[in-house]
Every structure is written in structure tokens, then in C-alpha cells.
Write an enzyme that holds these catalytic residues in place. Structure first.
Site, PDB file in Angstrom:
ATOM      1  N   ARG A 230       0.855  -1.183   0.000  1.00  0.00           N
ATOM      2  CA  ARG A 230       0.000   0.000   0.000  1.00  0.00           C
ATOM      3  C   ARG A 230       0.888   1.229   0.000  1.00  0.00           C
ATOM      4  O   ARG A 230       1.919   1.259   0.691  1.00  0.00           O
ATOM      5  CB  ARG A 230      -0.924   0.028   1.225  1.00  0.00           C
ATOM      6  N   GLU A 259      -2.671   7.558  -4.651  1.00  0.00           N
ATOM      7  CA  GLU A 259      -3.081   6.951  -5.932  1.00  0.00           C
ATOM      8  C   GLU A 259      -4.577   7.052  -6.209  1.00  0.00           C
ATOM      9  O   GLU A 259      -5.014   6.940  -7.361  1.00  0.00           O
ATOM     10  CB  GLU A 259      -2.651   5.476  -5.986  1.00  0.00           C
ATOM     11  N   HIS A 291      -0.752  -0.052  -9.529  1.00  0.00           N
ATOM     12  CA  HIS A 291      -1.353  -1.029  -8.622  1.00  0.00           C
ATOM     13  C   HIS A 291      -1.877  -2.262  -9.382  1.00  0.00           C
ATOM     14  O   HIS A 291      -3.086  -2.552  -9.394  1.00  0.00           O
ATOM     15  CB  HIS A 291      -2.491  -0.376  -7.824  1.00  0.00           C
TER      16      HIS A 291
HETATM   17  P1  NAI Z   1      -1.408 -11.321   5.027  1.00  0.00           P
HETATM   18  O1  NAI Z   1      -2.475 -10.870   5.956  1.00  0.00           O
HETATM   19  O2  NAI Z   1      -1.304 -12.762   4.661  1.00  0.00           O
HETATM   20  O3  NAI Z   1       0.035 -10.880   5.611  1.00  0.00           O
HETATM   21  C1  NAI Z   1       0.298  -9.624   6.138  1.00  0.00           C
HETATM   22  C2  NAI Z   1       1.451  -9.786   7.124  1.00  0.00           C
HETATM   23  O4  NAI Z   1       1.827  -8.482   7.590  1.00  0.00           O
HETATM   24  C3  NAI Z   1       1.078 -10.627   8.353  1.00  0.00           C
HETATM   25  O5  NAI Z   1       2.041 -11.629   8.577  1.00  0.00           O
HETATM   26  C4  NAI Z   1       1.086  -9.610   9.476  1.00  0.00           C
HETATM   27  O6  NAI Z   1       1.483 -10.165  10.721  1.00  0.00           O
HETATM   28  C5  NAI Z   1       2.114  -8.617   8.967  1.00  0.00           C
HETATM   29  N1  NAI Z   1       2.061  -7.352   9.676  1.00  0.00           N
HETATM   30  C6  NAI Z   1       1.029  -6.791  10.346  1.00  0.00           C
HETATM   31  N2  NAI Z   1       1.416  -5.651  10.934  1.00  0.00           N
HETATM   32  C7  NAI Z   1       2.738  -5.492  10.615  1.00  0.00           C
HETATM   33  C8  NAI Z   1       3.707  -4.517  10.945  1.00  0.00           C
HETATM   34  N3  NAI Z   1       3.415  -3.481  11.742  1.00  0.00           N
HETATM   35  N4  NAI Z   1       4.940  -4.664  10.449  1.00  0.00           N
HETATM   36  C9  NAI Z   1       5.273  -5.722   9.669  1.00  0.00           C
HETATM   37  N5  NAI Z   1       4.397  -6.696   9.345  1.00  0.00           N
HETATM   38  C10 NAI Z   1       3.147  -6.572   9.813  1.00  0.00           C
HETATM   39  O7  NAI Z   1      -1.567 -10.400   3.748  1.00  0.00           O
HETATM   40  P2  NAI Z   1      -1.030 -10.695   2.271  1.00  0.00           P
HETATM   41  O8  NAI Z   1      -2.038 -11.446   1.508  1.00  0.00           O
HETATM   42  O9  NAI Z   1       0.353 -11.204   2.355  1.00  0.00           O
HETATM   43  O10 NAI Z   1      -1.039  -9.212   1.665  1.00  0.00           O
HETATM   44  C11 NAI Z   1      -0.165  -8.209   2.148  1.00  0.00           C
HETATM   45  C12 NAI Z   1      -0.582  -6.880   1.578  1.00  0.00           C
HETATM   46  O11 NAI Z   1      -0.340  -6.855   0.176  1.00  0.00           O
HETATM   47  C13 NAI Z   1      -2.088  -6.565   1.689  1.00  0.00           C
HETATM   48  O12 NAI Z   1      -2.411  -6.031   2.958  1.00  0.00           O
HETATM   49  C14 NAI Z   1      -2.260  -5.549   0.602  1.00  0.00           C
HETATM   50  O13 NAI Z   1      -2.055  -4.257   1.153  1.00  0.00           O
HETATM   51  C15 NAI Z   1      -1.161  -5.857  -0.391  1.00  0.00           C
HETATM   52  N6  NAI Z   1      -1.666  -6.350  -1.685  1.00  0.00           N
HETATM   53  C16 NAI Z   1      -1.287  -5.693  -2.827  1.00  0.00           C
HETATM   54  C17 NAI Z   1      -1.735  -6.112  -4.066  1.00  0.00           C
HETATM   55  C18 NAI Z   1      -1.309  -5.458  -5.345  1.00  0.00           C
HETATM   56  O14 NAI Z   1      -1.974  -5.659  -6.383  1.00  0.00           O
HETATM   57  N7  NAI Z   1      -0.235  -4.697  -5.383  1.00  0.00           N
HETATM   58  C19 NAI Z   1      -2.669  -7.226  -4.163  1.00  0.00           C
HETATM   59  C20 NAI Z   1      -2.957  -7.895  -2.919  1.00  0.00           C
HETATM   60  C21 NAI Z   1      -2.479  -7.428  -1.723  1.00  0.00           C
END
Ligand code: NAI
Length: 327
Positions: A230, A259, A291
Site C-alpha cells: 500500500r 493513488e 497497482h
Molecule cells: P497477510 O495478511 O497474509 O500478511 C500480512 C502480514 O503483515 C502478516 O504476517 C502480518 O502479521 C504482517 N504485519 C502486520 N502488521 C505489521 C507490521 N506493523 N509490520 C510488519 N508486518 C506486519 O496479507 P497478504 O495477503 O500477504 O497481503 C499483504 C498486503 O499486500 C495486503 O495487505 C495488501 O495491502 C497488499 N496487496 C497488494 C496487491 C497489489 O496488487 N499490489 C494485491 C494484494 C495485496
């Protein structure tokens, strides 16, 4: 069910329309984003379906509930664009938690190697019949250190890819994954050790501007930074300063903190008013994309299936396993 889709593009229709027929759902596709001005259009619908740049605040949630809308279906994993606290007791918010972590991680790796090896510049050079390779020198990733911020589904997929390059991995995550064989360290140490920093945490109050002047100062000179999570994880002004100070060998940004209203639109005839974005586009070692990390056919298919399954669970009183709650 009647579902109003906001912020749609032709590709949404391609994936959702045939599947919605199978479920017997009536879908209306709007190109308009969901805003306080367009929210009234949801009258008569059971649910609305939104994407990441449709920001739904507390007032809009109240309005939607008043219109009889029961749920907000997110065509995304991230849910920072909905006031989930305000939705408590009024509306269900259902997301697609995992459609293709590999799609995003593979894209992060593509951005990493693009800015590292300057293939974006090589592409335009050869089209100009300029076969000079001056200024396009990158670095091997083999035996370098990747710092992964957030080791959820996408972070873990990125770790697998980085291991394929022969990289050592260090990671920061306040909720470390059980059984994951990586070296977890405090954020500052990860940043100090990493040759590559890749962001994979969600946007929350804690992670907003996690990359700022202070944390940039912790990074190695010549670091490669990739953000496919993000935009607001990075303080863009601090990033600009770092770029001017030649801190970064390369920066890949699939997301940008401002964005909303820009990405996914063709604004090629407009004047770019966002001066930070305008400046960011001038650096030869910065790659910005709109994105699109999620944008593979496998991911689009999975998003459509899971979104409609969420609607099906709601309609049939089944457990809402993909519900996002304030907790
Ligand atoms: P997920 O929920 O599986 O993993 C997120 C991880 O971040 C978790 O392990 C969590 O403990 C960790 N986390 C939480 N707070 C944190 C902090 N303060 N510092 C470091 N780590 C922390 O989510 P997933 O599926 O891996 O997605 C991650 C992110 O990717 C989403 O939240 C979304 O913002 C982004 N995304 C971007 C896309 C794109 O098209 N560019 C598409 C899909 C997701």
C-alpha cells in the site's frame, strides 16, 4: 441477490458476468467509484462490491445500511479503504483474503529486477536504436540479503522467490509466522542488513509511513526498495529526499499514497498536479506502475469466485469466514 459493482473496468465484467449468471445473481457494473456522491445508487441492492480505491467511511456506511444494503464485498485482500469499526453491527464486510499471493510476489520480483537491471530503460533504448549500455549496470542478487517486511501469504511467496535467487532472508513482522525458517529481527536491523527491502504488510495505523526519514536512514546505501503493498507505507516526501541523496540503487512502486483517483485511469491528456508523483517519475532508477501486482488471469478468476462465494455464504446464512471485523 442484487449486487452493485463500483469502480469497474472491462476486465471485471469479463470475469464476473458469466460466473454471476451461474449463481443467479443480478449485477450492475458501474465505472463510477463509490463516493459520498455515488453511494445513493446502492438503493435496492443487497450488497455493493468495491475495489481498493473506493473509500467507504463511517457516514457512507450509515447511508448504505439505511438503504438496506447488507454487505460490502471487497474485490481485494486489503481492507484499509473501509471503516470496519463503523461497519460493526450495521454491515458485513467480506474480503478475498487470498486469491494469488504468487501473483503479487512474482510482480514484486519483476519490479525488483527491472529497477536492478534497468530493463525498463533498455527497452526504450533499443526501440530508439540506442544500443549503448552505459548507466545500466545492476548487481547480482545471489548471496545478497533480502529484508521482507510482513511475512504473511505474499511475503512468504516473495521469500520463496528470493531464495531461488540464492539470497539470504531476514524479516520483520510483529506476528512471526509459525514454522517459517527465516531470521526475524527488529525492523531497524532488517533495514540495516538488507540489500533489498520488499514491503508486504497491510496498511494500518502502525504501518503508515513505516518507511520514513528515520527508517530510510537505517538502510544501506545503494539499497533496492520495492513496495507492492500500500502506498502509504512509504512517506513519499522522505523517499524523494532519499532518492535525491542517491540512497537507493532502485525503487519499484506498484502503489502510491495518493493513488486514489489517479491509478487505473487514463490521464494522459491531463496536467499532472501531484508534484511528488511528477518528481518521482523523473528518476531513471524509479519504476512506478498502477497497482497491478494482482493482475493475472489466475488471480482475477480467484477474486471473482471468492467474491461470489462470499455473497453466497451471506445469502444462505453460512459462516462468513472471510468477514473482516474491527477485532
Ligand atoms: P497477510 O495478511 O497474509 O500478511 C500480512 C502480514 O503483515 C502478516 O504476517 C502480518 O502479521 C504482517 N504485519 C502486520 N502488521 C505489521 C507490521 N506493523 N509490520 C510488519 N508486518 C506486519 O496479507 P497478504 O495477503 O500477504 O497481503 C499483504 C498486503 O499486500 C495486503 O495487505 C495488501 O495491502 C497488499 N496487496 C497488494 C496487491 C497489489 O496488487 N499490489 C494485491 C494484494 C495485496
Amino acid at each position: 441477490m442484487k449486487i452493485l459493482f463500483y469502480g469497474t473496468k472491462p476486465y471485471d465484467k469479463i470475469w464476473f458476468e458469466p460466473m454471476a449468471k451461474d449463481y443467479g445473481y443480478e449485477i450492475e457494473f458501474l465505472e463510477l467509484r463509490c463516493t459520498k456522491e455515488t453511494v445513493f445508487l446502492a438503493k435496492g441492492y443487497d450488497a455493493i462490491c468495491i475495489f481498493i480505491n473506493d473509500y467507504v467511511n463511517a457516514q457512507m456506511i450509515g447511508e448504505l445500511a439505511g438503504l438496506g444494503v447488507q454487505a460490502i464485498l471487497l474485490r481485494s485482500a486489503g481492507f484499509n479503504h473501509v471503516d470496519v469499526r463503523a461497519a460493526r453491527g450495521k454491515l458485513h464486510v467480506l474480503r478475498v483474503p487470498s486469491y494469488s499471493p504468487e501473483a503479487v510476489a512474482e510482480y514484486a520480483a519483476a519490479m525488483l529486477q527491472t529497477v536492478n537491471r534497468f530493463t525498463h530503460r533498455a527497452y526504450t533504448r533499443t526501440r530508439d536504436f540506442n544500443m549503448n549500455i552505459n548507466g545500466l549496470m545492476g548487481q547480482d542478487l545471489y548471496h545478497k540479503c533480502a529484508g521482507i517486511i510482513g511475512t504473511g501469504k505474499i511475503g512468504q511467496a516473495m521469500i520463496r522467490i528470493c531464495r531461488g535467487f540464492g539470497m539470504h532472508i531476514v524479516a520483520y513482522d510483529p506476528y512471526p509466522a509459525q514454522g517459517l525458517d527465516v531470521e526475524y529481527l527488529p525492523l531497524e536491523e532488517v533495514l540495516a542488513r538488507a540489500d533489498v527491502v520488499s514491503l508486504h504488510c497491510p496498511l494500518t495505523k502502525e504501518t503508515k509511513h513505516i518507511i520514513n526519514r528515520d527508517t530510510i536512514a537505517c538502510m544501506k546505501d545503494g539499497v533496492l526498495l520495492v513496495n507492492t503493498s500500500r502506498g502509504a507505507l512509504i512517506d513519499s516526501s522522505a523517499l524523494l529526499e532519499g532518492l535525491v541523496a542517491k540512497k537507493f540503487a532502485g525503487v519499484g512502486l506498484d502503489v502510491y499514497e495518493e493513488e486514489e483517483g489517479l491509478f487505473y485511469e487514463d490521464r494522459s491528456n491531463d496536467i499532472m498536479e501531484d508534484e511528488v508523483l511528477a518528481r518521482l517519475t523523473t528518476f531513471p532508477n524509479v519504476l512506478i506502475t498502477s497497482h497491478m501486482g494482482f493482475f493475472t488471469k489466475e488471480a482475477m478468476q480467484a477474486i471473482a469466485i471468492e467474491t461470489l462465494e462470499n455473497a453466497y455464504a451471506l445469502e444462505n446464512g453460512l459462516p462468513l469466514t472471510n468477514e473482516v471485523t474491527a477485532d
